[in-house]
Design a protein around this motif. Structure first.
Motif, PDB file in Angstrom:
ATOM      1  N   GLY A  14       0.785  -1.228   0.000  1.00  0.00           N
ATOM      2  CA  GLY A  14       0.000   0.000   0.000  1.00  0.00           C
ATOM      3  C   GLY A  14       0.812   1.270   0.000  1.00  0.00           C
ATOM      4  O   GLY A  14       0.258   2.359   0.145  1.00  0.00           O
ATOM      5  N   LEU A  15       2.143   1.161  -0.168  1.00  0.00           N
ATOM      6  CA  LEU A  15       3.012   2.332  -0.097  1.00  0.00           C
ATOM      7  C   LEU A  15       3.524   2.691  -1.490  1.00  0.00           C
ATOM      8  O   LEU A  15       4.369   1.979  -2.043  1.00  0.00           O
ATOM      9  CB  LEU A  15       4.200   2.064   0.823  1.00  0.00           C
ATOM     10  CG  LEU A  15       3.867   1.686   2.264  1.00  0.00           C
ATOM     11  CD1 LEU A  15       5.146   1.430   3.048  1.00  0.00           C
ATOM     12  CD2 LEU A  15       3.042   2.771   2.936  1.00  0.00           C
ATOM     13  N   PRO A  16       3.043   3.773  -2.100  1.00  0.00           N
ATOM     14  CA  PRO A  16       3.561   4.192  -3.409  1.00  0.00           C
ATOM     15  C   PRO A  16       4.903   4.884  -3.262  1.00  0.00           C
ATOM     16  O   PRO A  16       5.117   5.669  -2.335  1.00  0.00           O
ATOM     17  CB  PRO A  16       2.488   5.159  -3.908  1.00  0.00           C
ATOM     18  CG  PRO A  16       1.883   5.720  -2.667  1.00  0.00           C
ATOM     19  CD  PRO A  16       1.955   4.641  -1.625  1.00  0.00           C
ATOM     20  N   LEU A  17       5.836   4.570  -4.151  1.00  0.00           N
ATOM     21  CA  LEU A  17       7.139   5.232  -4.163  1.00  0.00           C
ATOM     22  C   LEU A  17       7.466   5.605  -5.603  1.00  0.00           C
ATOM     23  O   LEU A  17       7.431   4.745  -6.497  1.00  0.00           O
ATOM     24  CB  LEU A  17       8.224   4.326  -3.592  1.00  0.00           C
ATOM     25  CG  LEU A  17       8.259   4.196  -2.064  1.00  0.00           C
ATOM     26  CD1 LEU A  17       9.218   3.105  -1.635  1.00  0.00           C
ATOM     27  CD2 LEU A  17       8.649   5.522  -1.418  1.00  0.00           C
ATOM     28  N   ALA A  18       7.807   6.877  -5.819  1.00  0.00           N
ATOM     29  CA  ALA A  18       7.976   7.402  -7.170  1.00  0.00           C
ATOM     30  C   ALA A  18       6.706   7.055  -7.956  1.00  0.00           C
ATOM     31  O   ALA A  18       5.609   7.381  -7.528  1.00  0.00           O
ATOM     32  CB  ALA A  18       9.243   6.868  -7.809  1.00  0.00           C
ATOM     33  N   LEU A  19       6.836   6.343  -9.098  1.00  0.00           N
ATOM     34  CA  LEU A  19       5.652   5.999  -9.883  1.00  0.00           C
ATOM     35  C   LEU A  19       5.119   4.606  -9.569  1.00  0.00           C
ATOM     36  O   LEU A  19       4.159   4.158 -10.187  1.00  0.00           O
ATOM     37  CB  LEU A  19       5.960   6.094 -11.390  1.00  0.00           C
ATOM     38  CG  LEU A  19       6.495   7.447 -11.878  1.00  0.00           C
ATOM     39  CD1 LEU A  19       6.659   7.427 -13.391  1.00  0.00           C
ATOM     40  CD2 LEU A  19       5.575   8.583 -11.456  1.00  0.00           C
TER      41      LEU A  19
END
Length: 786
Positions: free
Chosen positions: A351-356
């Protein structure tokens, strides 16, 4: 707060509900926390661009693989020049260096060295679960902006870093191995773009995407969210140790083993008293060189089994993401990764977005050395390679189903192939090599006396069990601080003390009357839970935390044999002799004299070990006549006892026979002066030089009594009969191997430790402070010689 929208260079809109382009910055400096958020940032602009072409120095092998790249785990690539090897060794020393507050550590941190989390089974590897860290998603304005934050376990000021009240998600991370990282940097961006298929144009269900950060192609990290080895290294230094650094100048970037081009990078600084940058340019250059030159492990020679396994690997589609070979100017890079992000399905999602990358997308993990990199997957949830494959979902669902439906022999062949990709000879259930012998008599970590063949065999067995990582499937948790005994006892040798990065944290409530009240759930503030999406709870209304340093175990079997009458004769609870020292003996509720633990909690090694197994690892232990410590039944699904009598007895035999450290003389004349000063100013009143046993005197420099040694206004954790400011006199033997000092590790030197003494030790402390510098130095030298 303004939301920024962006598209990637291929004009494909960012996927996921929170599609803000991510520009990293440090924010939320209160409590020393670091947050990377989707807002404009102060950047040092050094322009954009791909890494320059890497010259082909040594050619390629007959099968197109870059030559001179493989070596045993932890070694540099053979292709490295003599000068590069010099930088490799210097960088390795930086990576292994223990950082303290004077070096810039903290204020928040997870570990005190780089290799604390990249240690298994060799320098540059992965780690057990005791080195896991936590990542949070923070609702910055509690409306629409989000950031991802590393949550450190420790804080130099507040002991335990609080969980942000705006946290929306939490996910565990297991440290990855970094072997071969420089080779991945050498792969040109065009190769990654060639392998990508974001719209699944070939219809195979696999749609790997290139991740971009600040408009540049990224490839490092669990979600391929970091641009270069330099940026990733600097970020880890900052987020996990609190060590600041500056960007390498362009001329130094060009001199790296894999030259770096011009990139946009965030500046790093912090708010402690150490001038920034805390890591020098040369040390950073050396550290990055070390990471770049770490060789991928030498693969095994093919066998019929592994050849068949490789064919199966490719036939069922594993190679669609775990690409066998990446093209580079050096030649083929056989990392078995495409360095792309793939949707791995809801079960693996964090559930953790990083960059794209969305919350369910992860970078394809390189497979070289995979056999020695367990536990597996981004959060270490898989305890075997087979389990890791079966947990694949999302784009890998079809391949996973094909694997599951294979005949057993084909699955075994495939696993054998993966295990052949380097490192098999070091793969182990702990840190020690599988065939490691115990240190010899007289060596640190070895037995204190000659043992019979049967006793020596049991000692070695106990050593390996002490070192072994306990799997979740065998009862680890549900709350735990370490996953092995060695996780907290390894400085100097297995069985030693533990650094601040493995401190236990106790907690409770200090009420308005200044009295300590233990929480209903106990005083332990655990680091980990087997639930991957939560942090262990703390007690209601807790307002006080206290770190507990893991003490060395060397020579404890000898202290167990100290005659009880000798300890009781030293006690003077009412200070009848008027010397200001009033050591107290402590008895357990069933009448046994206590002699172990910072607060004298345990009567013998067996009880101390049983308690540690249950309290620190969460393992249930066998019922034993006369034993009252340790949990014999718990509520998980693993049959009790989770630790058998055979294992318990072997570990106890090992601990009971661990020899004390031998004296180490650097300057006998100075140390002799220091011993005279030690006795003259009264240090020996508590740190009694010798105690009697049936086998002769024991020179541990302790009286095994409780003393109040903290200032009157100090708060602390009460435990059993021990008050808030009372602690057992710590043995001084082996002090050179057990820094930092005191129960909470507050003193990083012996000098600081002496000055921190108060209460009953106030007079010797004052006398020490009044000594000439020469005499102070001599006393410190004496203690370090013990």
């Amino acid at each position: 707060m303004r939301r920024i929208h962006a598209t990637n260079p291929n004009n494909q809109p960012r996927r996921g509900a929170r599609a803000a382009a991510t520009v990293e910055r440090q924010a939320g400096r209160s409590l020393g926390r670091r947050i990377w958020v989707a807002v404009p940032a102060r950047l040092v602009l050094v322009s954009c661009g791909e890494a320059p072409t890497v010259p082909d120095l040594t050619g390629v092998t007959a099968d197109g693989v870059a030559a001179g790249i493989f070596a045993p785990m932890g070694q540099p690539m053979p292709r490295a020049t003599e000068e590069q090897r010099m930088w490799f060794e210097r960088g390795k020393a930086v990576a292994q260096r223990t950082m303290g507050p004077s070096d810039g550590l903290g204020p928040s941190f997870n570990a005190v060295s780089c290799m604390a989390c990249h240690e298994k089974p060799a320098v540059g590897g992965s780690s057990g679960r005791y080195r896991d860290f936590l990542m949070l998603e923070i609702d910055i304005d509690e409306v629409e902006e989000f950031g991802v934050q590393v949550l450190p376990h420790y804080d130099l000021n507040d002991v335990r870093t609080p969980t942000d009240s705006a946290m929306t998600k939490i996910s565990k991370r297991n440290a990855p191995a970094i072997f071969g990282t420089g080779l991945l940097q050498a792969v040109p961006g065009e190769e990654l773009i060639r392998l990508s298929d974001p719209d699944d144009l070939d219809g195979d269900g696999i749609s790997g995407r290139v991740n971009y950060e600040r408009g540049e192609l990224a490839r490092f990290g669990s979600k391929a969210h970091s641009l270069t080895v330099e940026e990733f290294t600097r970020a880890v230094l900052s987020r996990h140790q609190g060590i600041s650094s500056d960007i390498l100048p362009l001329e130094r970037k060009a001199q790296l083993p894999i030259p770096l081009g011009k990139h946009v990078q965030a500046s790093e600084s912090d708010f402690d008293d150490i001038p920034d940058p805390e890591l020098s340019e040369d040390d950073l250059f050396a550290l990055i060189s070390f990471v770049m030159l770490l060789a991928p492990p030498t693969p095994d020679a093919p066998t019929p089994t592994t050849v068949a396994g490789r064919e199966t690997f490719l036939d069922i589609g594993c190679g669609k993401c775990h690409a066998p070979l990446l093209n580079s100017p050096l030649g083929g890079i056989p990392a078995y990764t495409d360095l792309l992000i793939h949707d791995m399905g809801p079960e693996l999602a964090d559930g953790l977005p990083l960059a794209l990358a969305s919350g369910s997308e992860f970078r394809t993990t390189p497979l070289w050395g995979v056999v020695a990199s367990g536990p597996w997957l981004h959060d270490g949830r898989a305890e075997t390679i087979d389990e890791a494959i079966r947990l694949h979902g999302g784009e890998a669902t079809g391949v996973r189903d094909s694997y599951v439906s294979l005949p057993p022999q084909d699955r075994q062949n495939l696993i054998a192939f993966l295990e052949s990709l380097g490192g098999r000879e070091l793969a182990n259930e702990g840190m020690l090599p599988p065939d490691a012998a115990a240190p010899a008599v007289g060596e640190l970590g070895g037995p204190g006396q000659s043992l019979s063949n049967a006793e020596q065999e049991q000692f070695t067995t106990g050593l390996h069990l002490f070192d072994r990582d306990a799997p979740i499937g065998e009862g680890l948790g549900p709350y735990f601080n370490g996953d092995s005994c060695r996780a907290c006892h390894f400085q100097g040798a297995v069985g030693g003390a533990g650094p601040p990065g493995v401190d236990v944290i106790r907690h409770g409530v200090v009420n308005s009357d200044g009295q300590f009240v233990a929480p209903a759930l106990g005083t332990m503030a655990y680091h980990y839970t087997t639930d991957r999406t939560s942090r262990p709870p703390v007690g209601d209304g807790v307002n006080f935390y206290e770190a507990r340093q893991a003490p060395p175990l060397f020579g404890l079997g000898m202290l167990e044999r100290v005659e009880a009458d000798a300890i009781l004769d030293l006690a003077d609870p009412d200070d009848a002799d008027g010397d200001g020292v009033s050591g107290r003996a402590v008895f357990t509720p069933d009448g046994r004299l206590a002699r172990f633990g910072w607060k004298l909690s345990f009567p013998d090694l067996r009880e101390a070990m049983r308690d540690a197994m249950s309290t620190e690892l969460g393992l249930s232990v066998p019922t034993s006549p006369g034993s009252t410590f340790g949990v014999t039944k718990d509520s998980d699904d693993i049959p009790d006892p989770e630790l058998g009598s055979y294992e318990l007895d072997a570990i106890l035999h090992y601990m009971a026979n661990l020899g004390p450290p031998l004296r180490h003389h650097d300057d006998p004349a100075t140390e002799a002066l220091g011993e005279h000063v030690f006795n003259t100013i009264g240090c020996g009143s508590c740190h009694v030089p010798s105690l009697p046993t049936p086998d002769g005197p024991v020179a541990a420099y302790t009286d095994l009594l409780l003393h109040e040694v903290m200032p009157l206004d100090a708060m602390g954790i009460a435990e059993g009969p021990a008050g808030m400011r009372e602690f057992r006199t710590a043995p001084l033997w082996g002090a050179r191997h057990s820094a930092p000092y005191m129960h909470d590790g507050r003193a990083w030197t012996i000098d600081e430790a002496i000055r921190a003494h108060a209460g009953e030790a106030a007079a010797p402390t004052q006398w020490y402070q009044a000594l000439a510098q020469k005499d102070q130095d001599a006393l410190v030298a004496f203690v370090l010689s013990l």
